[in-house]
Design a protein around this motif. Structure first.
Motif, PDB file in Angstrom:
ATOM      1  N   LYS A  95       0.845  -1.368   0.036  1.00 36.59           N
ATOM      2  CA  LYS A  95      -0.259   0.084  -0.087  1.00 36.59           C
ATOM      3  C   LYS A  95       0.711   1.301  -0.030  1.00 36.59           C
ATOM      4  O   LYS A  95       0.615   2.177  -0.615  1.00 36.59           O
ATOM      5  N   SER A  96       1.797   1.327   0.784  1.00 38.83           N
ATOM      6  CA  SER A  96       2.870   2.461   0.870  1.00 38.83           C
ATOM      7  C   SER A  96       3.290   2.490  -0.661  1.00 38.83           C
ATOM      8  O   SER A  96       3.598   3.691  -0.991  1.00 38.83           O
ATOM      9  N   ALA A  97       3.784   1.642  -1.190  1.00 37.74           N
ATOM     10  CA  ALA A  97       4.460   1.701  -2.387  1.00 37.74           C
ATOM     11  C   ALA A  97       3.477   2.224  -3.627  1.00 37.74           C
ATOM     12  O   ALA A  97       3.931   2.952  -4.258  1.00 37.74           O
ATOM     13  N   ILE A  98       2.269   1.768  -3.411  1.00 33.68           N
ATOM     14  CA  ILE A  98       1.163   2.589  -4.399  1.00 33.68           C
ATOM     15  C   ILE A  98       0.953   3.809  -3.975  1.00 33.68           C
ATOM     16  O   ILE A  98       0.999   4.761  -5.083  1.00 33.68           O
ATOM     17  N   GLU A  99       0.963   4.288  -2.770  1.00 35.69           N
ATOM     18  CA  GLU A  99       1.152   5.785  -2.353  1.00 35.69           C
ATOM     19  C   GLU A  99       2.067   6.448  -2.941  1.00 35.69           C
ATOM     20  O   GLU A  99       1.941   7.616  -3.372  1.00 35.69           O
ATOM     21  N   LYS A 100       3.173   6.151  -2.840  1.00 38.38           N
ATOM     22  CA  LYS A 100       4.537   6.773  -3.298  1.00 38.38           C
ATOM     23  C   LYS A 100       4.239   6.824  -4.800  1.00 38.38           C
ATOM     24  O   LYS A 100       4.581   7.723  -5.478  1.00 38.38           O
ATOM     25  N   PHE A 101       3.899   5.567  -5.651  1.00 36.80           N
ATOM     26  CA  PHE A 101       3.745   5.759  -7.119  1.00 36.80           C
ATOM     27  C   PHE A 101       2.612   6.822  -7.287  1.00 36.80           C
ATOM     28  O   PHE A 101       2.814   7.502  -8.477  1.00 36.80           O
ATOM     29  N   SER A 102       1.613   6.858  -6.658  1.00 34.64           N
ATOM     30  CA  SER A 102       0.369   7.863  -7.002  1.00 34.64           C
ATOM     31  C   SER A 102       0.815   9.151  -7.028  1.00 34.64           C
ATOM     32  O   SER A 102       0.168   9.877  -7.381  1.00 34.64           O
ATOM     33  N   HIS A 103       2.033   9.522  -6.071  1.00 34.53           N
ATOM     34  CA  HIS A 103       2.378  10.846  -6.254  1.00 34.53           C
ATOM     35  C   HIS A 103       3.788  11.250  -6.966  1.00 34.53           C
ATOM     36  O   HIS A 103       4.355  12.352  -6.940  1.00 34.53           O
ATOM     37  N   SER A 104       4.139  10.291  -7.833  1.00 32.53           N
ATOM     38  CA  SER A 104       5.139  10.296  -8.662  1.00 32.53           C
ATOM     39  C   SER A 104       4.932  10.743 -10.116  1.00 32.53           C
ATOM     40  O   SER A 104       3.793  10.431 -10.506  1.00 32.53           O
ATOM     41  N   ASP A 105       5.699  11.275 -10.696  1.00 27.93           N
ATOM     42  CA  ASP A 105       5.676  11.536 -12.098  1.00 27.93           C
ATOM     43  C   ASP A 105       5.442  10.137 -13.197  1.00 27.93           C
ATOM     44  O   ASP A 105       4.786  10.336 -14.316  1.00 27.93           O
ATOM     45  N   ALA A 106       5.708   9.037 -12.560  1.00 31.02           N
ATOM     46  CA  ALA A 106       5.511   7.807 -13.176  1.00 31.02           C
ATOM     47  C   ALA A 106       4.000   7.501 -13.142  1.00 31.02           C
ATOM     48  O   ALA A 106       3.466   6.968 -14.024  1.00 31.02           O
ATOM     49  N   LYS A 107       3.214   8.006 -12.314  1.00 32.68           N
ATOM     50  CA  LYS A 107       1.714   7.844 -12.400  1.00 32.68           C
ATOM     51  C   LYS A 107       1.186   8.314 -13.811  1.00 32.68           C
ATOM     52  O   LYS A 107       0.207   7.767 -14.276  1.00 32.68           O
ATOM     53  N   SER A 108       1.803   9.061 -14.729  1.00 35.63           N
ATOM     54  CA  SER A 108       1.230   9.668 -15.868  1.00 35.63           C
ATOM     55  C   SER A 108       1.309   8.379 -16.993  1.00 35.63           C
ATOM     56  O   SER A 108       0.409   8.701 -17.953  1.00 35.63           O
ATOM     57  N   LEU A 109       1.750   7.435 -16.588  1.00 35.17           N
ATOM     58  CA  LEU A 109       1.814   6.074 -17.313  1.00 35.17           C
ATOM     59  C   LEU A 109       0.674   5.503 -17.288  1.00 35.17           C
ATOM     60  O   LEU A 109       0.257   4.618 -18.041  1.00 35.17           O
ATOM     61  N   LEU A 110      -0.348   5.648 -16.239  1.00 35.19           N
ATOM     62  CA  LEU A 110      -1.438   5.021 -16.082  1.00 35.19           C
ATOM     63  C   LEU A 110      -2.609   5.550 -17.382  1.00 35.19           C
ATOM     64  O   LEU A 110      -2.583   6.765 -17.546  1.00 35.19           O
ATOM     65  N   ALA A 111      -3.456   4.796 -17.393  1.00 39.76           N
ATOM     66  CA  ALA A 111      -4.463   5.153 -18.406  1.00 39.76           C
ATOM     67  C   ALA A 111      -5.664   5.649 -17.428  1.00 39.76           C
ATOM     68  O   ALA A 111      -5.765   5.439 -16.542  1.00 39.76           O
ATOM     69  N   GLN A 112      -6.411   6.465 -18.411  1.00 38.52           N
ATOM     70  CA  GLN A 112      -7.582   7.068 -17.595  1.00 38.52           C
ATOM     71  C   GLN A 112      -9.001   6.012 -17.527  1.00 38.52           C
ATOM     72  O   GLN A 112      -9.103   5.305 -18.366  1.00 38.52           O
TER      73      GLN A 112
END
Length: 125
Positions: A95-112
């Protein structure tokens, strides 16, 4: 301290650039395999944010925690939850890793407006 922050920043930037190149490669595979290709890439990125809990590592607790989440029209993560039964320490670390990822620039790789089921692996090496 400044050197380690700079190093982390450089690694994150190079990782995002590397990931964008991989996303482009995913776009060249057959349409039916693109989502799987991108999901694997995103799982690898999220795993990079995972910190192995010291107690679990010392006791050789290994495993894979499956995390499910959705994205909205802004690709923001929503409805994050752990699937199945997992070691509590590993689940918290995922969960912590997901939280960090969600606040990173890498999140832009996710589809809408997408549903993701991502494995976060913890393996003692």
């Amino acid at each position: 301290m400044k050197n380690s922050i700079l190093t982390i920043f450089i690694v994150c930037i190079s990782g995002i650039s590397f990931a964008q190149n991989k996303i482009e490669k995913c776009n060249t595979v057959a349409q039916e395999k693109q989502k799987s290709c991108k999901d694997h890439l995103i799982a690898d990125l999220i795993s990079d944010y995972a910190e192995y809990p010291e107690h679990a590592l010392n006791n050789s607790h290994e495993g894979t925690v499956y995390v499910r989440f959705t994205t909205n029209a802004n690709s923001d993560l929503q409805n994050v939850r752990i699937l199945g039964k997992s070691d509590a320490e590993l689940a918290d670390a995922a969960k912590s890793a997901i939280e960090k990822f969600s606040h990173s620039d890498a999140k832009s790789l996710l589809a809408q407006n997408e549903v993701y089921r991502i494995p976060v692996r913890f393996e003692a090496q």
